[in-house]
Each structure stands twice: as structure tokens, then as C-alpha cells.
Design a protein around this motif. Structure first.
Motif, PDB file in Angstrom:
ATOM      1  N   ASP A 198       0.826  -1.211   0.000  1.00 21.52           N
ATOM      2  CA  ASP A 198       0.000   0.000   0.000  1.00 21.52           C
ATOM      3  C   ASP A 198       0.858   1.259   0.000  1.00 21.52           C
ATOM      4  N   ASN A 199       2.067   1.147   0.565  1.00 20.91           N
ATOM      5  CA  ASN A 199       2.860   2.356   0.805  1.00 20.91           C
ATOM      6  C   ASN A 199       4.336   2.044   0.651  1.00 20.91           C
ATOM      7  N   THR A 200       5.155   3.037   0.907  1.00 19.31           N
ATOM      8  CA  THR A 200       6.597   2.883   0.685  1.00 19.31           C
ATOM      9  C   THR A 200       7.381   2.655   1.975  1.00 19.31           C
ATOM     10  N   LEU A 201       6.681   2.326   3.053  1.00 23.82           N
ATOM     11  CA  LEU A 201       7.385   1.968   4.285  1.00 23.82           C
ATOM     12  C   LEU A 201       8.163   0.674   4.057  1.00 23.82           C
ATOM     13  N   LEU A 202       9.305   0.554   4.732  1.00 25.31           N
ATOM     14  CA  LEU A 202      10.084  -0.678   4.677  1.00 25.31           C
ATOM     15  C   LEU A 202       9.536  -1.641   5.729  1.00 25.31           C
ATOM     16  N   PRO A 203       9.803  -2.942   5.565  1.00 24.04           N
ATOM     17  CA  PRO A 203       9.333  -3.893   6.588  1.00 24.04           C
ATOM     18  C   PRO A 203       9.838  -3.480   7.977  1.00 24.04           C
ATOM     19  N   GLY A 204       8.928  -3.451   8.933  1.00 28.39           N
ATOM     20  CA  GLY A 204       9.313  -3.112  10.312  1.00 28.39           C
ATOM     21  C   GLY A 204       9.466  -1.632  10.576  1.00 28.39           C
ATOM     22  N   GLU A 205       9.328  -0.814   9.531  1.00 25.95           N
ATOM     23  CA  GLU A 205       9.498   0.625   9.725  1.00 25.95           C
ATOM     24  C   GLU A 205       8.268   1.195  10.449  1.00 25.95           C
ATOM     25  N   LEU A 206       8.521   2.132  11.344  1.00 27.40           N
ATOM     26  CA  LEU A 206       7.474   2.695  12.202  1.00 27.40           C
ATOM     27  C   LEU A 206       7.229   4.155  11.845  1.00 27.40           C
ATOM     28  N   ILE A 207       5.964   4.513  11.648  1.00 27.49           N
ATOM     29  CA  ILE A 207       5.624   5.933  11.530  1.00 27.49           C
ATOM     30  C   ILE A 207       5.729   6.526  12.937  1.00 27.49           C
ATOM     31  N   THR A 208       6.496   7.589  13.083  1.00 26.86           N
ATOM     32  CA  THR A 208       6.595   8.208  14.406  1.00 26.86           C
ATOM     33  C   THR A 208       5.783   9.498  14.495  1.00 26.86           C
ATOM     34  N   ALA A 209       5.636  10.193  13.350  1.00 25.87           N
ATOM     35  CA  ALA A 209       4.901  11.461  13.379  1.00 25.87           C
ATOM     36  C   ALA A 209       4.520  11.870  11.961  1.00 25.87           C
ATOM     37  N   ILE A 210       3.607  12.819  11.889  1.00 26.59           N
ATOM     38  CA  ILE A 210       3.234  13.437  10.615  1.00 26.59           C
ATOM     39  C   ILE A 210       3.474  14.935  10.785  1.00 26.59           C
ATOM     40  N   GLU A 211       4.278  15.493   9.895  1.00 24.05           N
ATOM     41  CA  GLU A 211       4.620  16.915  10.023  1.00 24.05           C
ATOM     42  C   GLU A 211       3.812  17.737   9.030  1.00 24.05           C
ATOM     43  N   LEU A 212       3.188  18.780   9.555  1.00 22.69           N
ATOM     44  CA  LEU A 212       2.445  19.701   8.700  1.00 22.69           C
ATOM     45  C   LEU A 212       3.295  20.935   8.464  1.00 22.69           C
ATOM     46  N   PRO A 213       3.276  21.479   7.244  1.00 24.00           N
ATOM     47  CA  PRO A 213       4.061  22.692   6.970  1.00 24.00           C
ATOM     48  C   PRO A 213       3.459  23.880   7.717  1.00 24.00           C
ATOM     49  N   PRO A 214       4.160  25.021   7.724  1.00 23.20           N
ATOM     50  CA  PRO A 214       3.645  26.184   8.458  1.00 23.20           C
ATOM     51  C   PRO A 214       2.176  26.470   8.163  1.00 23.20           C
ATOM     52  N   ALA A 215       1.446  26.772   9.209  1.00 24.79           N
ATOM     53  CA  ALA A 215       0.004  26.973   9.107  1.00 24.79           C
ATOM     54  C   ALA A 215      -0.326  28.308   8.464  1.00 24.79           C
ATOM     55  N   GLY A 216      -1.536  28.476   8.106  1.00 23.01           N
ATOM     56  CA  GLY A 216      -2.020  29.798   7.745  1.00 23.01           C
ATOM     57  C   GLY A 216      -2.296  29.999   6.276  1.00 23.01           C
ATOM     58  N   GLN A 217      -1.441  29.450   5.413  1.00 25.50           N
ATOM     59  CA  GLN A 217      -1.578  29.773   4.001  1.00 25.50           C
ATOM     60  C   GLN A 217      -2.970  29.441   3.455  1.00 25.50           C
ATOM     61  N   PHE A 218      -3.483  28.290   3.851  1.00 30.05           N
ATOM     62  CA  PHE A 218      -4.757  27.851   3.293  1.00 30.05           C
ATOM     63  C   PHE A 218      -5.905  27.897   4.303  1.00 30.05           C
ATOM     64  N   ALA A 219      -5.621  28.400   5.508  1.00 27.74           N
ATOM     65  CA  ALA A 219      -6.625  28.285   6.579  1.00 27.74           C
ATOM     66  C   ALA A 219      -7.921  29.028   6.253  1.00 27.74           C
ATOM     67  N   ALA A 220      -7.834  30.125   5.525  1.00 26.97           N
ATOM     68  CA  ALA A 220      -9.035  30.936   5.278  1.00 26.97           C
ATOM     69  C   ALA A 220      -9.878  30.409   4.122  1.00 26.97           C
ATOM     70  N   HIS A 221      -9.253  29.617   3.248  1.00 24.20           N
ATOM     71  CA  HIS A 221      -9.973  29.177   2.044  1.00 24.20           C
ATOM     72  C   HIS A 221      -9.741  27.687   1.800  1.00 24.20           C
ATOM     73  N   SER A 222     -10.393  26.868   2.591  1.00 27.10           N
ATOM     74  CA  SER A 222     -10.273  25.431   2.360  1.00 27.10           C
ATOM     75  C   SER A 222     -11.616  24.764   2.582  1.00 27.10           C
ATOM     76  N   ALA A 223     -11.790  23.616   1.942  1.00 25.71           N
ATOM     77  CA  ALA A 223     -13.045  22.870   2.101  1.00 25.71           C
ATOM     78  C   ALA A 223     -12.778  21.393   1.873  1.00 25.71           C
ATOM     79  N   TYR A 224     -13.426  20.563   2.678  1.00 27.09           N
ATOM     80  CA  TYR A 224     -13.409  19.123   2.434  1.00 27.09           C
ATOM     81  C   TYR A 224     -14.825  18.697   2.091  1.00 27.09           C
ATOM     82  N   LEU A 225     -15.006  18.260   0.879  1.00 26.20           N
ATOM     83  CA  LEU A 225     -16.332  17.828   0.407  1.00 26.20           C
ATOM     84  C   LEU A 225     -16.314  16.319   0.250  1.00 26.20           C
ATOM     85  N   LYS A 226     -17.230  15.660   0.931  1.00 22.94           N
ATOM     86  CA  LYS A 226     -17.276  14.192   0.874  1.00 22.94           C
ATOM     87  C   LYS A 226     -18.649  13.747   0.394  1.00 22.94           C
ATOM     88  N   LEU A 227     -18.673  12.994  -0.685  1.00 25.88           N
ATOM     89  CA  LEU A 227     -19.927  12.489  -1.234  1.00 25.88           C
ATOM     90  C   LEU A 227     -19.989  10.986  -0.990  1.00 25.88           C
TER      91      LEU A 227
END
Lengths: 184, 345
Positions: free
Chosen positions: B202-231
Motif C-alpha cells: 500500500d505504501n513505501t514503508l520498509l518492513p518493520g518501519e514505524l511511523i513516528t509522526a506526521i509533520e504539517l508545513p507552516p500553518a495559515g496559508q490555506f486556513a481561510a480558504h479550504s473545504a473538504y467535500l465528501k460524497l
């Protein structure tokens, strides 16, 4: 965590000692790794109030509170909850005094077949603790992990929102429901 | 469930060592893995519970971004003040997924690793290349309503089920991973893979590799104009037929300065096309530009009969989500069904 191996007929199966505080009572158990919290509650501790519906996290009948948060007891292993505080439907009442939600469910006839009720009650307690629902629509959305196939939703929403002190809610203002009937 | 042993290591190195053994699987929330074990789809020999590791914090980074610990819970992430204020798109996407009970348990790292809900993958009585490599694909020529229209191969047409990942793809997140070989960072667009001839990966993790964190880039750029539409087939608690994470940065002159669009429910991974995003740059945020973006995003889309409808649906969903984003981020402080929200288009 160290496993114990039980004596007796081969093959030996590893078990794990766990300690849970369930409805205020400390319980010690030895469980195999694959025993879910739901099966531990129902099959080994005799707490059959929590229901096994789909057993795949899709219906919410097994909802319990762990550390004050509502979760599906069918989708977690008992051994993973070692040391935690668990509250099931049996633990909601305060002695002989029903939890306000339990009384509201009675008042609104929010039961129908009743199988989903323990999960609905625990889920509603969790919802109120989370403090994220401020409107009837939000209560409906945040109760959506509890599926009542016999259709008591209007009464359940009425009961929960009454306890939360939200404005009276009718599913369809033009067609008010009668308690005990399924809106067509 | 198959017989399995359980380990709850207290130290990072111990977790990596245990997970390097054959048949080991990490477990954090377990909401997908335990379900798959009950179905016999996954049969790990041992479980390595990582909940004792200090990986559950959500904290700002020195670069002005945000680090989501791998075992932070989905609900805690969605409702976190810094996520709500800086990344409302992520908050909305997480709250569109699963149920409150599951979001309370499911971990952020595990969300990335959840597996397709393709019913042939779940049915161990039928062939599935993702479950048993080389056995064939029962979905092709079968019931394909939920299946891929983009990026699929002759070996697999499954979709990735996550909502959270669609937002993370649009936001340009980076996955932090750890193994006995060391630490590394993986751009989100490189994390999940298309099926190709190896849909079992499913992904590019190696066998036994552990996800430790997910890093988000600096906030703000898209905060005022974003939408998640789910159908989806019902108003709540269902997987997406099509979803769109749309994020716009609109400059003082009213034109688009930066844009991100990712699609969910249509491919083996969140679907992004840089050219489609570039097509919005310098344009007025209006229908003509949105439609051009949608055309580029859906270029090469191919249905499998029952899911042909997803192509026009996705095209329209992109236009609608971009319109919602342009009109301003909908207040998602409180989860409300889409029908109760503002509908700018």
C-alpha cells in the motif's frame, strides 16, 4: 508485558495478566492476546449489558467508556486496555438512581427492540463529555456511530437533546412522531 | 482471530527490534487491524503495541508547522486548537471519517496505514492480488461501485479509504518514519503508492518501519480558504464515493496565489495533479478556472462500469469544493451534516 503459559493439554497458549477498573470495581484477569474487550466483558466477566451487534465497529452496540472516552469494545483487545478505567451500561446508574439519560430514554420511549440501547446510552454519555455537540444536528451527527436498525432515532435524539438542554427537536416538524412508532 | 502474541515495549528501540521479526505488526488504535484479523485477512504472528511509546503529542515545530504524533488519536487531532485554527481542512476531513467511537481510538499513524475496504480484499474466499499476490483481481468485472477511476492497474482497482490522508496530501504533509536503519522523512505524495504489479504494497514503508509522526508545513496559508467535500451513500459514517480536499491562497488582488486539490475515493492513493493546481494560479477563483482544474485532475479517468458515475461526480465535486473554499472556510468547529452547512454554490 510478560506472557504466562498455561499448563494443561498441549499446545500451550500464552495468556497475559491484566487489571481493569470496571464500573468502579478492580478486576484481575488472564486473557489470551486476541480476546477483545467486548468478549472479556460479556463472556468472562458476565457483564452482558454491553451488546455484540456487528462485532466489526459498524453498529456501536458495544460502545463503552474507557478512560472517559467512548470506544467500540469490539475493536480493541482487552490486553491493550490494561490498567484502564472502563464504564459499561451497568455502571451508568448511581446506585438505585438512574443516569439522567437512562430516565430520558424511558420518558421518550427511545428503546424499541432495545438491543442498541446500552451502546446508545454509553455513546450519549461520551458525546456529552466531549462537549462538541451544540445543536440537535450536531448531536445527530455525533451519534451516527450508533446504528439502530429498528428506527428509534427520533426518540433517542429527543432524549439526548432533552438531557443536554437543547431546544426541542422534531425530525420533521410537519409530521411529529408519536413515541413508540416508527416515522414513515 | 488467529493465535497471536502480544508485546507492549516501553522503549523505541525495543519496538523496532520486535517489529523486525517475521509476522510482526505494530498496533496503536487497532480499529482496522483487529477488524482485518477477525476476517482472517491479516494474520500477524505477533502484535507490537506502541501505545507506551511517547508518540502521542501534538506540538508546533520550529519551522512554524505542526507535528502530529503517530499515536495521537484522530479525535484529539481534529479537535486540537492548533489544528482547528491552522489546518481546518484537516479537522474537517478527519471529522468526515468513521464514527466518534472509532475516531477516539484510531491513531494518526494508523490512519495512513488503513487498508482498502474493497469487498474482495475482505472476502478471503475469493482471489485478490492485494491479499494474496498473484491470485488475481475479483473486483475487475465484479461489483465496482466503490472502485478506482484513476491510477488503477490490471492487477488491482482498489481505493484508499482514508479521509484524513486526502487532506494531508493537499496540505503537503511529511511522514516521519523510523527503523533499525535510522530515521527518514517521506513526502506525503510519495508515501502511498499506486498498485502497479504489486498491489499488496500500500505504501513505501520498509518492513518493520514505524511511523513516528506526521509533520504539517507552516500553518495559515490555506486556513481561510479550504473545504473538504465528501460524497457518499449516506449522510454520515460511510466511506467516500468521491471526496475533495480543496485549499486556496487568494492574494490581495483577488486572484489565486497558490492552490492544492486532492481527491479521495478515486484511486489507490490521494490523487493530486500538480498541473491541475497550477492551472488555477493567477486566475479569478471562479467556475471557469475550477472546471479547467477538474478536467486536468480527471484526465485519463476510466470507469469499470458500475463506477463510471464517479468521473462526472468527481469533476463536479472539484468545482463545488473549490467554490466552497473560495467563499471561505466553513466553520467546522462543530461537526454538522453537509446539508446543514452553508452552501455557497
Amino acid at each position: 508485558m510478560d506472557a504466562h503459559t498455561t499448563a494443561g493439554p498441549a499446545p500451550a497458549v500464552a495468556t497475559y495478566p491484566i487489571s481493569l477498573r470496571i464500573n468502579g470495581e478492580q478486576r484481575q484477569c488472564e486473557v489470551e492476546a486476541w480476546v477483545t474487550l467486548l468478549d472479556l466483558l460479556r463472556e468472562r466477566l458476565g457483564l452482558s449489558g454491553t451488546k455484540k451487534g456487528c462485532d466489526h465497529g459498524q453498529c456501536g452496540a458495544c460502545t463503552v467508556l474507557v478512560g472517559g472516552k467512548r470506544i467500540n469494545a469490539c475493536l480493541t483487545l482487552a490486553v491493550m486496555q490494561n490498567g484502564k478505567e472502563v464504564v459499561t451500561v451497568e455502571g451508568l446508574a448511581d446506585g438505585g438512581q438512574l443516569h439522567p439519560l437512562q430516565q430520558a430514554f424511558i420518558d421518550h420511549d427511545a428503546f424499541q427492540c432495545g438491543y442498541c440501547t446500552p451502546g446508545q446510552l454509553c455513546s450519549a454519555v461520551g458525546l456529552m463529555r466531549e462537549g462538541e455537540a451544540r445543536t440537535v444536528a450536531e448531536v445527530r451527527e455525533l451519534m451516527s456511530g450508533n446504528v439502530c436498525r429498528c428506527g428509534a432515532y427520533p426518540q433517542i435524539i429527543a432524549a439526548v437533546t432533552q438531557v443536554m438542554g437543547l431546544a426541542e427537536h422534531k425530525d420533521n416538524p410537519d409530521r411529529p412522531y408519536l413515541p413508540g412508532t416508527v416515522p414513515a | 482471530m488467529n493465535p497471536v502474541t502480544f508485546h507492549a515495549p516501553q522503549a523505541h528501540a525495543e519496538a523496532l527490534r520486535l517489529a523486525a521479526r517475521d509476522g510482526a505488526a505494530y498496533i496503536a488504535g487497532g480499529t482496522n487491524l483487529i477488524d482485518l484479523m477477525k476476517e482472517g485477512v491479516m494474520r500477524p504472528a505477533s502484535l507490537v503495541d506502541i501505545n507506551s511509546l511517547p508518540l502521542d503529542t501534538i506540538a508546533p515545530t520550529e519551522q512554524g508547522g505542526l507535528l502530529l504524533g503517530a499515536t495521537a488519536r484522530n479525535a484529539d487531532t481534529a479537535y486540537h486548537p492548533l489544528v482547528r485554527s491552522g489546518y481546518p481542512l484537516l479537522s474537517a476531513a478527519i471529522l468526515a471519517g468513521a464514527s466518534p467511537q472509532i475516531r477516539n481510538m484510531a491513531s494518526d499513524g494508523g490512519n495512513l496505514l488503513q487498508r482498502t475496504r474493497c469487498h474482495y480484499f475482505y472476502d478471503i474466499a475469493v482471489p485478490c492480488n492485494k491479499r494474496v499476490p498473484g491470485s488475481g483481481c475479483s473486483a475487475i468485472g465484479g461489483l465496482t461501485r466503490q472502485h478506482a477511476i484513476l491510477g488503477a492497474s490490471e492487477h488491482c482497482i482498489a481505493t484508499h479509504p482514508s479521509d484524513m490522508c486526502v487532506a494531508l496530501a493537499a496540505l503537503g504533509a511529511v511522514v516521519h518514519a523510523s527503523s533499525e536503519q535510522g530515521e527518514r522523512r517521506i513526502d506525503f505524495t510519495d508515501f502511498h503508492r499506486l498498485p502497479g504489479a504489486n498491489p499488496e504494497r500500500d505504501n513505501t514503508l520498509l518492513p518493520g518501519e514505524l511511523i513516528t509522526a506526521i509533520e504539517l508545513p507552516p500553518a495559515g496559508q490555506f486556513a481561510a480558504h479550504s473545504a473538504y467535500l465528501k460524497l457518499r451513500d449516506r449522510a454520515s459514517y460511510a466511506f467516500a464515493l468521491v471526496s475533495v480536499a480543496a485549499a486556496l491562497d487568494i492574494g490581495p488582488d483577488g486572484t489565486v496565489r497558490a492552490a492544492r486539490v486532492a481527491l479521495g475515493g478515486v484511486a489507490h492513493k490521494p490523487w493530486r495533479v500538480p498541473a491541475a493546481e497550477d492551472a488555477l494560479l493567477g486566475k479569478q477563483p471562479a467556475s471557469a478556472a475550477f472546471e479547467a482544474c477538474a478536467e486536468l485532475l480527471l484526465a485519463g479517468a476510466r470507469g469499470h462500469g458500475q463506477n463510471d458515475f464517479k468521473i462526472p461526480m468527481a469533476r463536479r465535486a472539484v468545482v463545488r469544493a473549490l467554490g466552497q473554499a473560495a467563499a471561505g472556510t466553513i466553520d467546522n468547529m462543530h461537526a454538522a451534516p453537509a446539508s446543514a452547512g452553508k452552501e455557497p454554490l
